[in-house]
Design an enzyme around this catalytic site. Structure first.
Site, PDB file in Angstrom:
ATOM      1  N   LYS A  13       0.828  -1.210   0.000  1.00 51.69           N
ATOM      2  CA  LYS A  13       0.000   0.000   0.000  1.00 51.69           C
ATOM      3  C   LYS A  13       0.860   1.256   0.000  1.00 51.69           C
ATOM      4  CE  LYS A  13       0.780   1.240   4.358  1.00 51.69           C
ATOM      5  NZ  LYS A  13       1.155   2.573   4.889  1.00 51.69           N
ATOM      6  N   THR A  44      -3.640   5.769   3.634  1.00 51.94           N
ATOM      7  CA  THR A  44      -2.384   6.363   3.181  1.00 51.94           C
ATOM      8  C   THR A  44      -2.490   7.023   1.811  1.00 51.94           C
ATOM      9  OG1 THR A  44      -1.681   4.184   2.401  1.00 51.94           O
ATOM     10  CG2 THR A  44      -0.897   4.878   4.547  1.00 51.94           C
TER      11      THR A  44
END
Length: 318
Positions: free
Chosen positions: A183, A240
């Protein structure tokens, strides 16, 4: 017994503060001057400004002080993890070692659990990962994370949970590690999209296709699909790719806008992109977003050329 957190960066400090709600915690930092400052001020303004260290939290620069701790959280950057474990194997072997770092080791292509098991075969290895920012944890804001261990570990889950830090456990260490590592690569890409003023629609598309890449590699390496759909994968990806608190996202914005970025800030996704590109090649997988981010971080391609390359790929079914 006391829990030790090795590494007084922002995340390690925040975890130590949260765990201190349950009892004594030992926080180790390598820098003696930083430790002296923290003892004097009861703060860690170098890494986590504003957060107060509870009195039951002991700060030390002597790693030997962790000898009496049965649970040790490793807040060491991923690219330094292997060396740190080898250097301190005599102290750490036989303990419960919980990695709190996200990434893939460039030297070996391994995740942190494999690094722990190689250096400390007598330890119980686990990984703590998921959608979280250090500042939120330190402030006592509700946070949920994944605790992954090859052996089901409800006792460890209970020891590391606090009134504001809720842990969900899994035995899928591969999925949890890869979700947390991959990620970061996609977060850099999302930042590039925003920095280059390509719009929120483009970011949504990038996140979706990036999540497909994450799943492609994770499934190939033995992860379970439900793990990537959980906190350590989808949850962390959303956080994020959308918040300026994310170092990887901010780094991507700097890349996309051609702005300077603080070289002292650790951006795990840059190294992970390089590692992922090698893993994808070894396994015959296409991961075009990861490949473009690796090239961008290495200054081998411009943002305009990266966007053109991605948009000119052959049309296909979703």
């Amino acid at each position: 017994m006391t829990i030790a957190v090795l590494g007084a960066g922002a995340f390690g400090t925040a975890l130590a503060i949260s765990l201190a709600q349950r009892g004594p915690v030992l926080l180790w930092a390598r820098d003696a001057a930083q430790v002296a400052e923290m003892r004097e001020s009861r703060r860690n303004d170098r890494r986590l400004p504003g957060a107060v260290l509870p009195e039951v939290l002991t700060v030390t620069d002597r790693i030997e002080d962790a000898a009496g701790c049965d649970i040790v959280l490793l807040g060491v950057p991923m690219q330094k993890m292997g060396g740190f474990l080898s250097e301190n194997a005599g102290l750490l072997d036989g303990k419960v070692l919980v990695s709190c770092s996200k990434g893939i080791d460039l030297a070996t292509g391994r995740g942190s659990v494999a690094l722990i098991e190689a250096a400390c075969p007598g330890a119980l290895a686990a990984v703590l990962t998921g959608p979280s920012f250090a500042a939120d944890i330190a402030r006592g804001l509700p946070t949920a994370l994944t605790l992954a261990c090859r052996t089901d570990a409800p006792d460890l889950q209970a020891r590391l949970s606090t009134p504001t830090l809720r842990l969900y456990r899994t035995t899928d260490t591969i999925g949890a590690e890869l979700g947390g590592a991959l990620k970061n690569v996609i977060a850099i890409a999302a930042g590039v999209v925003i920095g280059a003023n390509l719009g929120d629609s483009a970011r949504a598309a990038l996140m979706t296709r990036g999540f497909a890449e994450m799943n492609r590699l994770a499934m190939k390496l033995g992860a379970r699909p439900e793990t990537l759909m959980g906190l350590s994968g989808f949850g962390d990806l959303v956080l994020t790719c959308t918040s300026l608190q994310s170092r990887n996202f901010r780094y991507g914005i700097a890349l996309g806008s051609g702005s300077a970025f603080d070289p002292g800030v650790t951006v795990e996704g840059a190294a992970t992109a390089r590692a992922v590109t090698g893993l994808a090649r070894d396994h015959g997988l296409e991961m075009p977003i990861a490949a473009m981010i690796a090239a961008l971080c290495a200054q081998k391609i411009s943002v305009a050329d990266a966007v053109t390359a991605l948009l000119s790929r052959p049309l296909k079914e979703e």
